[in-house]
Design a protein around this motif. Structure first.
Motif, PDB file in Angstrom:
ATOM      1  N   UNK A  87      -6.776  -1.086  -3.678  1.00 28.51           N
ATOM      2  CA  UNK A  87      -7.261  -0.589  -2.386  1.00 28.51           C
ATOM      3  C   UNK A  87      -7.261   0.932  -2.292  1.00 28.51           C
ATOM      4  N   UNK A  88      -6.745   1.610  -3.307  1.00 33.48           N
ATOM      5  CA  UNK A  88      -6.726   3.071  -3.371  1.00 33.48           C
ATOM      6  C   UNK A  88      -6.192   3.699  -2.066  1.00 33.48           C
ATOM      7  N   UNK A  89      -5.000   3.353  -1.659  1.00 27.46           N
ATOM      8  CA  UNK A  89      -4.467   3.902  -0.400  1.00 27.46           C
ATOM      9  C   UNK A  89      -4.059   5.356  -0.546  1.00 27.46           C
ATOM     10  N   UNK A 131      -1.292   9.081   8.587  1.00 28.96           N
ATOM     11  CA  UNK A 131      -1.619   7.658   8.681  1.00 28.96           C
ATOM     12  C   UNK A 131      -1.978   7.106   7.308  1.00 28.96           C
ATOM     13  N   UNK A 132      -1.733   5.822   7.128  1.00 30.29           N
ATOM     14  CA  UNK A 132      -2.073   5.141   5.895  1.00 30.29           C
ATOM     15  C   UNK A 132      -3.531   4.687   5.952  1.00 30.29           C
ATOM     16  N   UNK A 133      -4.324   5.091   4.964  1.00 34.22           N
ATOM     17  CA  UNK A 133      -5.724   4.705   4.856  1.00 34.22           C
ATOM     18  C   UNK A 133      -5.940   3.962   3.549  1.00 34.22           C
ATOM     19  N   UNK A 162       0.827  -1.205   0.000  1.00 33.84           N
ATOM     20  CA  UNK A 162       0.000   0.000   0.000  1.00 33.84           C
ATOM     21  C   UNK A 162       0.863   1.258   0.000  1.00 33.84           C
ATOM     22  N   UNK A 163       1.935   1.232   0.766  1.00 27.95           N
ATOM     23  CA  UNK A 163       2.849   2.377   0.801  1.00 27.95           C
ATOM     24  C   UNK A 163       3.510   2.580  -0.553  1.00 27.95           C
ATOM     25  N   UNK A 164       3.889   1.469  -1.188  1.00 30.02           N
ATOM     26  CA  UNK A 164       4.505   1.568  -2.522  1.00 30.02           C
ATOM     27  C   UNK A 164       3.534   2.197  -3.514  1.00 30.02           C
ATOM     28  N   UNK A 165       2.251   1.858  -3.419  1.00 31.65           N
ATOM     29  CA  UNK A 165       1.269   2.439  -4.342  1.00 31.65           C
ATOM     30  C   UNK A 165       1.149   3.939  -4.120  1.00 31.65           C
TER      31      UNK A 165
END
Length: 277
Positions: free
Chosen positions: A254-256, A262-264, A242-245
């Protein structure tokens, strides 16, 4: 929410409004573990029975193949300690509802009707046919056994003209299954996210008519969701993907994004109201 002064979260309130509980409803909530619905429903209905159907040791089955009932904490109503409640409970047993604590028992002690909490198998509920006017299950349908069997059992105990309310994560009908790998990394037993059409077809094939549907998008923080991961390494892999995206890497579905440091991520939720045929 169950604590004094507790509040109903906006998402639970939305589901509660969708369920349209009435003061005459006798309700059953089936969940994996404990959930917020029994406490939210209790002030608005005649009685709530909360079934914890989390997978565990095989339950003892009766002669009809249904799980026997095991009671656990019920809040202010204690059948064993209250003679009035005990006599009402015994009367309920004779009427074929062994888990009922009538509202009158709670009223005599100055409390609102309390929810009854039991442990049972979701595919072999210890209740007679057509027992409940409102049946709810929230984010549990695919984790309590074969979804078709679970649905047929929930519909079996729902009265004709009653409502089965299902809340779960879905994907839009045009979306692919790209993000299923994240769900299965978090929980290897996850069957994948059903499309809206797939969920409604499963409900109708199990013996119900879909009466209403509410689909909406929810952004939620990643960390509470990752707390349910099968392992710390699985959680770390998902977090990294998710962080890489966010940093321009491969899409996860997941469209983070980062909100307040914070990571959502994003999910589609569906509320479905079905009626037994």
């Amino acid at each position: 929410m169950e604590a004094p002064g507790g509040t109903v979260t906006p998402h639970v309130r939305r589901l509660l409004d969708f369920a349209e509980p009435s003061p005459e409803d006798v309700c059953l909530d089936v969940a994996r573990g404990s959930g917020p619905m029994p406490a939210a429903l209790s002030p608005q209905v005649r009685q709530v029975t909360a079934v914890d159907a989390a997978p565990g040791p095989p339950a003892r089955l009766d002669e009809r193949g249904r799980a026997t009932t095991v009671e656990f904490g019920t809040g202010p109503v204690r059948i064993a300690d209250d003679p009035a409640a005990g006599s009402l409970h015994r009367a309920a047993v004779r009427r074929g509802n062994p888990d009922a604590v009538p509202a009158a028992a709670a009223t005599q002690r100055g409390h609102a009707p309390d929810s009854i909490r039991v442990r049972a198998e979701a595919t072999a509920l210890p209740y007679q046919d057509d027992t409940f006017s409102l049946v709810t299950t929230r984010f549990s349908l695919y984790s309590l056994g074969d979804p078709g069997r679970v649905l047929r059992e929930l519909l079996r105990v729902c009265k004709p003209g009653g409502r089965l309310i299902i809340a779960d994560v879905v994907r839009t009908n045009l979306a692919g299954s790209d993000r299923d790998w994240i769900e299965r990394l978090r929980d290897p037993a996850h069957p994948g996210i059903f499309s809206i059409a797939g969920l409604t077809e499963l409900i109708t094939s199990s013996g119900a008519n879909v009466r209403r549907l509410d689909v909406f998008t929810v952004e939620r923080p990643v960390e509470p969701w990752l707390a349910g991961a099968v392992s710390l390494s699985a959680a770390a892999q998902i977090r990294q993907a998710l962080t890489d995206e966010v940093d321009g890497g491969p899409k996860t579905g997941a469209k983070p994004r980062i909100i307040g440091g914070e990571l959502w991520f994003t999910q589609n939720w569906a509320h479905v109201a079905a009626e037994p045929i």
